[in-house]
Design a protein around this motif. Structure first.
Motif, PDB file in Angstrom:
ATOM      1  N   GLY A  65       0.789  -1.226   0.000  1.00  0.00           N
ATOM      2  CA  GLY A  65       0.000   0.000   0.000  1.00  0.00           C
ATOM      3  C   GLY A  65       0.822   1.277   0.000  1.00  0.00           C
ATOM      4  O   GLY A  65       0.424   2.275  -0.600  1.00  0.00           O
ATOM      5  N   ILE A  66       1.976   1.252   0.659  1.00  0.00           N
ATOM      6  CA  ILE A  66       2.836   2.450   0.704  1.00  0.00           C
ATOM      7  C   ILE A  66       3.333   2.788  -0.708  1.00  0.00           C
ATOM      8  O   ILE A  66       3.317   3.945  -1.125  1.00  0.00           O
ATOM      9  CB  ILE A  66       4.028   2.245   1.663  1.00  0.00           C
ATOM     10  N   THR A  67       3.749   1.768  -1.449  1.00  0.00           N
ATOM     11  CA  THR A  67       4.198   1.986  -2.829  1.00  0.00           C
ATOM     12  C   THR A  67       3.040   2.468  -3.696  1.00  0.00           C
ATOM     13  O   THR A  67       3.177   3.439  -4.459  1.00  0.00           O
ATOM     14  CB  THR A  67       4.801   0.683  -3.407  1.00  0.00           C
ATOM     15  N   ALA A  68       1.886   1.812  -3.556  1.00  0.00           N
ATOM     16  CA  ALA A  68       0.706   2.214  -4.330  1.00  0.00           C
ATOM     17  C   ALA A  68       0.291   3.644  -3.979  1.00  0.00           C
ATOM     18  O   ALA A  68      -0.063   4.426  -4.872  1.00  0.00           O
ATOM     19  CB  ALA A  68      -0.454   1.247  -4.076  1.00  0.00           C
ATOM     20  N   LEU A  69       0.375   4.006  -2.707  1.00  0.00           N
ATOM     21  CA  LEU A  69       0.057   5.376  -2.269  1.00  0.00           C
ATOM     22  C   LEU A  69       0.909   6.390  -3.025  1.00  0.00           C
ATOM     23  O   LEU A  69       0.388   7.367  -3.567  1.00  0.00           O
ATOM     24  CB  LEU A  69       0.291   5.511  -0.760  1.00  0.00           C
ATOM     25  N   GLY A  70       2.219   6.149  -3.078  1.00  0.00           N
ATOM     26  CA  GLY A  70       3.114   7.068  -3.781  1.00  0.00           C
ATOM     27  C   GLY A  70       2.762   7.223  -5.248  1.00  0.00           C
ATOM     28  O   GLY A  70       2.746   8.337  -5.780  1.00  0.00           O
ATOM     29  N   LEU A  71       2.445   6.112  -5.900  1.00  0.00           N
ATOM     30  CA  LEU A  71       2.100   6.157  -7.326  1.00  0.00           C
ATOM     31  C   LEU A  71       0.756   6.857  -7.561  1.00  0.00           C
ATOM     32  O   LEU A  71       0.622   7.654  -8.497  1.00  0.00           O
ATOM     33  CB  LEU A  71       2.068   4.741  -7.903  1.00  0.00           C
ATOM     34  N   ILE A  72      -0.211   6.576  -6.712  1.00  0.00           N
ATOM     35  CA  ILE A  72      -1.538   7.216  -6.856  1.00  0.00           C
ATOM     36  C   ILE A  72      -1.437   8.714  -6.611  1.00  0.00           C
ATOM     37  O   ILE A  72      -1.957   9.518  -7.386  1.00  0.00           O
ATOM     38  CB  ILE A  72      -2.571   6.552  -5.918  1.00  0.00           C
ATOM     39  N   LYS A  73      -0.747   9.103  -5.534  1.00  0.00           N
ATOM     40  CA  LYS A  73      -0.646  10.536  -5.211  1.00  0.00           C
ATOM     41  C   LYS A  73       0.181  11.300  -6.241  1.00  0.00           C
ATOM     42  O   LYS A  73      -0.113  12.460  -6.524  1.00  0.00           O
ATOM     43  CB  LYS A  73      -0.063  10.735  -3.800  1.00  0.00           C
ATOM     44  N   SER A  74       1.201  10.671  -6.828  1.00  0.00           N
ATOM     45  CA  SER A  74       1.989  11.394  -7.830  1.00  0.00           C
ATOM     46  C   SER A  74       1.192  11.603  -9.109  1.00  0.00           C
ATOM     47  O   SER A  74       1.315  12.635  -9.754  1.00  0.00           O
ATOM     48  CB  SER A  74       3.318  10.690  -8.103  1.00  0.00           C
ATOM     49  N   ALA A  75       0.338  10.643  -9.467  1.00  0.00           N
ATOM     50  CA  ALA A  75      -0.477  10.775 -10.678  1.00  0.00           C
ATOM     51  C   ALA A  75      -1.742  11.599 -10.435  1.00  0.00           C
ATOM     52  O   ALA A  75      -2.223  12.279 -11.336  1.00  0.00           O
ATOM     53  CB  ALA A  75      -0.863   9.395 -11.203  1.00  0.00           C
ATOM     54  N   HIS A  76      -2.270  11.538  -9.221  1.00  0.00           N
ATOM     55  CA  HIS A  76      -3.553  12.198  -8.893  1.00  0.00           C
ATOM     56  C   HIS A  76      -3.452  12.866  -7.526  1.00  0.00           C
ATOM     57  O   HIS A  76      -4.021  12.378  -6.545  1.00  0.00           O
ATOM     58  CB  HIS A  76      -4.693  11.170  -8.892  1.00  0.00           C
ATOM     59  N   PRO A  77      -2.736  13.979  -7.429  1.00  0.00           N
ATOM     60  CA  PRO A  77      -2.526  14.607  -6.122  1.00  0.00           C
ATOM     61  C   PRO A  77      -3.818  15.035  -5.428  1.00  0.00           C
ATOM     62  O   PRO A  77      -3.867  15.145  -4.209  1.00  0.00           O
ATOM     63  CB  PRO A  77      -1.634  15.810  -6.432  1.00  0.00           C
TER      64      PRO A  77
END
Length: 126
Positions: A65-77
């Motif tokens: 989830g931590i990795t997915a969080l970073g990817l989601i927030k970078s694409a969709h802040p």
């Protein structure tokens, strides 16, 4: 964040099918709910569905989830992410918040508390 008369979009991400079903059933009248069962699927569905809020499990196979969080927030802040974990690790909670999570909640979740956190996240500035 959401248009008037439209249900907010929530993406539930957890490898526990029963948990996803419970959340989906409980909130389906109030939110437009989609489900993903791992981090990779979460990132893909976040890109397609463009949720207002993501309920994201910390520990999952493949991509955590931590990795997915970073990817989601970078694409969709603008997307708010609430991390959900069975572990009460302060380190993981701090890391989640540092990477842009709106909040961190422990399992087993209290559905009323979760609803309150979702509502708060939907009102947060983008």
């Amino acid at each position: 964040m959401t248009k008037p008369n439209k249900k907010p979009k929530i993406l539930v991400v957890d490898d526990e099918v029963e948990y996803c079903s419970l959340i989906q059933e409980y909130f389906s009248g109030k939110y437009d709910i989609r489900v993903a069962y791992d981090g990779e699927e979460a990132v893909r569905k976040a890109n397609e569905f463009l949720p207002d809020c993501v309920l994201l499990d910390v520990r999952m196979p493949e991509m955590d989830g931590i990795t997915a969080l970073g990817l989601i927030k970078s694409a969709h802040p603008q997307t708010q992410v609430i991390m959900v974990s069975a572990s009460g690790s302060i380190r993981v909670a701090e890391e989640s918040l540092r990477r842009g999570a709106f909040d961190y909640i422990l399992k087993p979740v209290d559905l009323k508390e979760l609803e309150s956190k979702i509502e708060s996240s939907l009102k947060a500035p983008e």
